[in-house]
Scaffold this active site. Sequence first.
Site, mmCIF file in Angstrom:
data_model
loop_
_atom_site.group_PDB
_atom_site.id
_atom_site.type_symbol
_atom_site.label_atom_id
_atom_site.label_comp_id
_atom_site.label_asym_id
_atom_site.label_seq_id
_atom_site.Cartn_x
_atom_site.Cartn_y
_atom_site.Cartn_z
ATOM 1 N N LEU A 25 1.073 -1.297 -0.108
ATOM 2 C CA LEU A 25 0.014 -0.140 -0.111
ATOM 3 C C LEU A 25 0.837 1.151 -0.066
ATOM 4 C CD1 LEU A 25 -2.603 -1.122 2.518
ATOM 5 C CD2 LEU A 25 -2.821 -1.007 0.000
ATOM 6 N N GLU A 26 0.710 2.058 -1.094
ATOM 7 C CA GLU A 26 1.702 3.203 -1.184
ATOM 8 C C GLU A 26 0.909 4.745 -1.199
ATOM 9 O OE1 GLU A 26 3.558 2.703 -5.086
ATOM 10 O OE2 GLU A 26 4.378 0.721 -4.476
#
Length: 564
Positions: free
Chosen positions: A389-390
């Site tokens: 998850l960025e």
Amino acid sequence: MHRTRTLAGPLALAVGAGLVLAGGTGTGTAQAAEDRNVARNAGFESGLTGWTCSANSGTTVTSPVHGGAAALKATPAGLDHAKCSQTVAVLPDSTYQLSAWVQGGYAYLGASGTGTTDVSTWTPGSTGWQQLSTSFRTGPSTTSVTVYTHGWYGQAAYHADDVSVFGPDGGGDGDPDPVVPAPPSGLAAGAVTSSSVALSWSPVSGAAGYHVYRDGTRVQSVSGTSATVTGLTADTSYGFQVSAHNAAGESARSAAVTARTAPGGTDPNPNVPKHAVTGYWQNFDNGARVQKLRDVQAQYDIIAVSFADSTATPGQIVFNLDPAVGYASVADFKADIAAKKAAGKSVIISVGGEKGNVTINSDASATAFADSAYALMREYGFDGVDIDLEHGINSTYLTKALRQLSAKAGPGMVLTMAPQTIDMQNTGTEYFKTALAVKDILTVVNMQYYNSGSMLGCDGKVYAQGSVDFLTALACIQLQNGLDPSQVGLGVPASPRGAGSGYVDPSVVKNALDCLTRGTGCGSFKPSRTWPSLRGAMTWSTNWDATAGNAWSDAVGPHVHNLP
């Protein structure tokens, strides 16, 4: 996974301009008894009262906050860097300690008009709260000083809270002095391994952080309400307590809780070798060679299927097989997963990527993630999940989600993570907090050593990406701050086309692995010790590797498998 954002520009400019990175000038004298926080509305509980923000860049928000019910959010735009300031009353010839809690984009804290040397400090941004602090001394006739926060051009919004200008009362109307917080309540022991115990407790109003005690000895300090105590002996009982602290002092310790570590000798992921190679497999066609899973190179031990998709239900994920990959049916895809597993490989579903985003910020969304991820594991035969998850994570609820999933999937679940470099700069970031909080079920963190620009290493020096020093000095941060060496891997692009920046030749990857495990092949940075059980390396992606003739896996794979 593939990102194009770079942090090099502002960092290089700040350093090149001679920005004060740490500490102030004050030689200091003993502070008088009337010392207090002379800042007004320091926690932004009264909106922006007392503060002035350039170009209307500031507002107050109710989430995220460090303390109380509000915090400042300021957004740089164009040539404005979102400076918010106030003038505080001070006494001449006096020393003041300046601090603030910040998160988000680049954040700066400073003081001007001191009458001596103006000061500032900064951080390149984080997904969790970090405390900036410095000090200054006023001149012989100085009665007011301007304190400020600001962001940086072209960077994301930053948040600030709980500003403190602590020193002799200058006669202004600053906030009330802080009081020592109450002892924490609700201390509970969670998951245990043969060498660690996970703890959690209820938040305390007015606390700036917490100290963790093991059998009466302080062993850890954290800013959140959870911690994992490591380095314990197998099958041994320990007593734990926590205390809260702020500028006024430390609370009494909480009631004690006792936990016993698990017996040693168990391997939670028997199919993952001691030294492993992880590769991301693309469920889409972006110009790299299209592969079926059966075609993934044999050197890869963990194959992360990229990516799951989110739904309209927060936290919920699904998987949609892309027709571009060329499978005649979903059943053929499942058969390929089964064949890889039969060959001793682990196949996991990756969540996130550059464009994917799954929001896990509540109990309901945590449960939705765990339920849907487990459903995918059962339907397709995935061995676990990868967290990539960025776009920001909430460590509290992501931890809950992963623990719920682990409870469903059992001890054999493979759990990997691929944070960006900025996400693992210190233990206060949300990603690092999550990794430590799930350390007992975590397989490996393969940080992305690319698309980031220059970053700080564990020795406090700045290193440019694309060098052996960048890989080793940044890995050192994780190795020295709580992760087991077996939980650390080096994530790099498989070819120059695999990422916007940060590609390194496989020979550099091999040198970095040797430096960390054997003490050879190092650059200018050489760690004070070695970590022979380092897990290995990761690449984006198996497809880009195949496009480049398998040059990466052919070189790095055997090297990883022959580490000590």
